[in-house]
Design an enzyme around this catalytic site. Structure first.
Site, PDB file in Angstrom:
ATOM      1  CG  LEU A  66      -1.857  -1.254   1.249  1.00  0.00           C
ATOM      2  CD1 LEU A  66      -2.521  -1.430   2.612  1.00  0.00           C
ATOM      3  CD2 LEU A  66      -2.904  -1.108   0.154  1.00  0.00           C
ATOM      4  N   PRO A  67       0.292   2.423  -0.271  1.00  0.00           N
ATOM      5  CG  PRO A  67      -1.049   4.022  -1.308  1.00  0.00           C
ATOM      6  CD  PRO A  67      -1.106   2.677  -0.641  1.00  0.00           C
ATOM      7  CE  LYS A 172      11.642   1.651  -0.713  1.00  0.00           C
ATOM      8  NZ  LYS A 172      12.272   1.350  -2.006  1.00  0.00           N
ATOM      9  CE  LYS A 241       6.063   6.478   0.888  1.00  0.00           C
ATOM     10  NZ  LYS A 241       5.835   5.121   0.481  1.00  0.00           N
TER      11      LYS A 241
HETATM   12  P1  NAD Z   1       0.386   2.219  -6.528  1.00  0.00           P
HETATM   13  O1  NAD Z   1      -0.315   3.481  -6.212  1.00  0.00           O
HETATM   14  O2  NAD Z   1       0.594   1.810  -7.937  1.00  0.00           O
HETATM   15  O3  NAD Z   1      -0.355   0.988  -5.772  1.00  0.00           O
HETATM   16  C1  NAD Z   1      -0.976   1.094  -4.519  1.00  0.00           C
HETATM   17  C2  NAD Z   1      -2.259   0.276  -4.585  1.00  0.00           C
HETATM   18  O4  NAD Z   1      -2.861   0.269  -3.285  1.00  0.00           O
HETATM   19  C3  NAD Z   1      -3.309   0.874  -5.541  1.00  0.00           C
HETATM   20  O5  NAD Z   1      -3.793  -0.127  -6.401  1.00  0.00           O
HETATM   21  C4  NAD Z   1      -4.410   1.404  -4.598  1.00  0.00           C
HETATM   22  O6  NAD Z   1      -5.711   1.340  -5.171  1.00  0.00           O
HETATM   23  C5  NAD Z   1      -4.258   0.461  -3.421  1.00  0.00           C
HETATM   24  N1  NAD Z   1      -4.737   1.003  -2.154  1.00  0.00           N
HETATM   25  C6  NAD Z   1      -4.487   2.219  -1.614  1.00  0.00           C
HETATM   26  N2  NAD Z   1      -5.043   2.315  -0.395  1.00  0.00           N
HETATM   27  C7  NAD Z   1      -5.661   1.129  -0.154  1.00  0.00           C
HETATM   28  C8  NAD Z   1      -6.403   0.609   0.942  1.00  0.00           C
HETATM   29  N3  NAD Z   1      -6.627   1.332   2.035  1.00  0.00           N
HETATM   30  N4  NAD Z   1      -6.891  -0.661   0.840  1.00  0.00           N
HETATM   31  C9  NAD Z   1      -6.665  -1.409  -0.278  1.00  0.00           C
HETATM   32  N5  NAD Z   1      -5.963  -0.959  -1.352  1.00  0.00           N
HETATM   33  C10 NAD Z   1      -5.470   0.290  -1.275  1.00  0.00           C
HETATM   34  O7  NAD Z   1       1.783   2.310  -5.746  1.00  0.00           O
HETATM   35  P2  NAD Z   1       3.099   1.432  -5.987  1.00  0.00           P
HETATM   36  O8  NAD Z   1       4.010   2.165  -6.906  1.00  0.00           O
HETATM   37  O9  NAD Z   1       2.730   0.024  -6.255  1.00  0.00           O
HETATM   38  O10 NAD Z   1       3.754   1.570  -4.530  1.00  0.00           O
HETATM   39  C11 NAD Z   1       3.281   0.828  -3.420  1.00  0.00           C
HETATM   40  C12 NAD Z   1       4.309   0.953  -2.296  1.00  0.00           C
HETATM   41  O11 NAD Z   1       5.584   0.459  -2.770  1.00  0.00           O
HETATM   42  C13 NAD Z   1       4.570   2.388  -1.843  1.00  0.00           C
HETATM   43  O12 NAD Z   1       4.803   2.400  -0.460  1.00  0.00           O
HETATM   44  C14 NAD Z   1       5.838   2.783  -2.597  1.00  0.00           C
HETATM   45  O13 NAD Z   1       6.552   3.811  -1.930  1.00  0.00           O
HETATM   46  C15 NAD Z   1       6.571   1.462  -2.623  1.00  0.00           C
HETATM   47  N6  NAD Z   1       7.533   1.256  -3.722  1.00  0.00           N
HETATM   48  C16 NAD Z   1       7.213   1.623  -5.005  1.00  0.00           C
HETATM   49  C17 NAD Z   1       8.138   1.403  -6.027  1.00  0.00           C
HETATM   50  C18 NAD Z   1       7.878   1.798  -7.472  1.00  0.00           C
HETATM   51  O14 NAD Z   1       8.832   1.871  -8.255  1.00  0.00           O
HETATM   52  N7  NAD Z   1       6.623   2.048  -7.862  1.00  0.00           N
HETATM   53  C19 NAD Z   1       9.363   0.783  -5.728  1.00  0.00           C
HETATM   54  C20 NAD Z   1       9.631   0.373  -4.431  1.00  0.00           C
HETATM   55  C21 NAD Z   1       8.704   0.616  -3.431  1.00  0.00           C
END
Ligand code: NAD
Length: 297
Positions: A66-67, A172, A241
């Site tokens: 999740l975010p 992280k 964040k």
């Molecule tokens: P994203 O926004 O693509 O995915 C997040 C998902 O969570 C979405 O599908 C959203 O609908 C869902 N969501 C949000 N709140 C929710 C809730 N309360 N209940 C259920 N579902 C919910 O984000 P992402 O890029 O996949 O990133 C996710 C996490 O991974 C973040 O913490 C980010 O910092 C971390 N991250 C991202 C990357 C990257 O390159 N994108 C790399 C490493 C780490």
């Protein structure tokens, strides 16, 4: 194994797909139902659930991606949350990049439900999630981590155990603060070079065999900046964040970290100027507008 996966965005969608391909039964949930349906349609053994509670009822291990930590906490403790459905002995693996202090709170409350929590955020970006080459940075009890290691191995290449719960999320933020500051520093350095008259692709050729080399110069700047794609799958708001979490950890420990504090101000200003949809590399465009110099050949 019966596994739950909540949060099927850029990272979670690809990670859940690897677990399904590994032969596991998956219960999927996302507040955007289409994200969960996309995975369940493609993988036999994966089905969607109507709430986190339903996911927990169907699973021995639940992953969240999740975010940030408030979303994780809501997903666990809302009335229809995971805690209402977990059986004793279940494990929650939070792979989100979340705030260590929220993670510790969530883990303590879960102990009352007989549930162990592992924080296991990842590095490797969208490509790493797609190729199953993620790096997992874990905190929590060794016994619980041992049980989930075979699942992590389906999604990544490295698993580090850094200490008690929260340590993975702290690590992280260390990684992402280093990346975020490198990105700003590399942008400024290359703007100086371009203003002097050196082509950005020539600068990357030199940096990538010199001491200025980094993930930013080696992987990101060529396709994203020099070739003007600016469509990286990591949102700028998520990087802001992560930088904020790092500075809060520094504050909590009374550490003066002036470069990191200034870095956060710059990321915050870029985020405010660029808006919600901006990707992490758009920070370069923000600099380009401010300086009138573009990092294209
Ligand atoms: P994203 O926004 O693509 O995915 C997040 C998902 O969570 C979405 O599908 C959203 O609908 C869902 N969501 C949000 N709140 C929710 C809730 N309360 N209940 C259920 N579902 C919910 O984000 P992402 O890029 O996949 O990133 C996710 C996490 O991974 C973040 O913490 C980010 O910092 C971390 N991250 C991202 C990357 C990257 O390159 N994108 C790399 C490493 C780490």
């Amino acid at each position: 194994m019966r596994i739950g996966f909540i949060g099927l965005g850029v990272m979670g969608g690809a990670m859940a797909a690897h677990l399904a391909k590994g032969g596991h039964n998956l219960a999927l949930y996302d507040i955007a139902p289409a994200a969960a349906r996309k995975i369940s349609r493609r993988h036999k053994g994966a089905r969607t659930a109507d709430s986190p509670r339903e996911v927990a009822e169907a699973s021995e291990v639940v992953f969240t991606m999740l975010p940030e930590g408030n979303a994780v906490r809501a997903c666990v403790f809302d009335p229809d949350g995971l805690a209402a459905g977990f059986k004793r002995g279940s494990i929650l693996v939070d792979t989100s990049s979340a705030e260590p202090w929220l993670t510790r709170e969530t883990a303590v409350r879960l102990v009352e439900h007989g549930v162990a929590m592992i924080d296991a955020p990842v590095s490797g970006a969208a490509e790493g999630a797609r190729n199953a080459s993620l790096v997992f940075m874990c905190g929590g009890e060794a016994a619980a981590l041992k049980r989930v290691r075979p699942l992590l191995a389906l999604m990544g290449k490295h698993v580090f155990h850094l200490g008690p719960v929260g340590s993975g999320h702290a690590m992280k933020t260390v990684n992402n603060l280093a990346t975020a500051l490198t990105l700003l520093g590399t942008t400024e350095a290359m703007l100086i070079g371009k203003a002097y008259g050196i082509a950005p692709s020539a600068m990357l050729d030199v940096l990538n065999v010199s001491t200025g080399r980094s993930f930013v110069t080696d992987v990101k700047f060529g396709p994203q900046v020099v070739e003007r794609r600016f469509d990286d799958a990591f949102r700028l708001a998520l990087m802001l964040k992560d930088v904020g979490i790092a500075n809060r950890l520094a504050d909590d420990q009374g550490l003066g970290v002036p470069v990191s504090a200034l870095g956060e101000q710059l990321w915050r200003a870029a985020n405010a100027a660029l808006g919600e949809g901006a990707c992490v590399l758009d920070v370069v465009r923000w600099y380009e507008r401010a300086t009138g110099v573009e990092l294209k050949d």
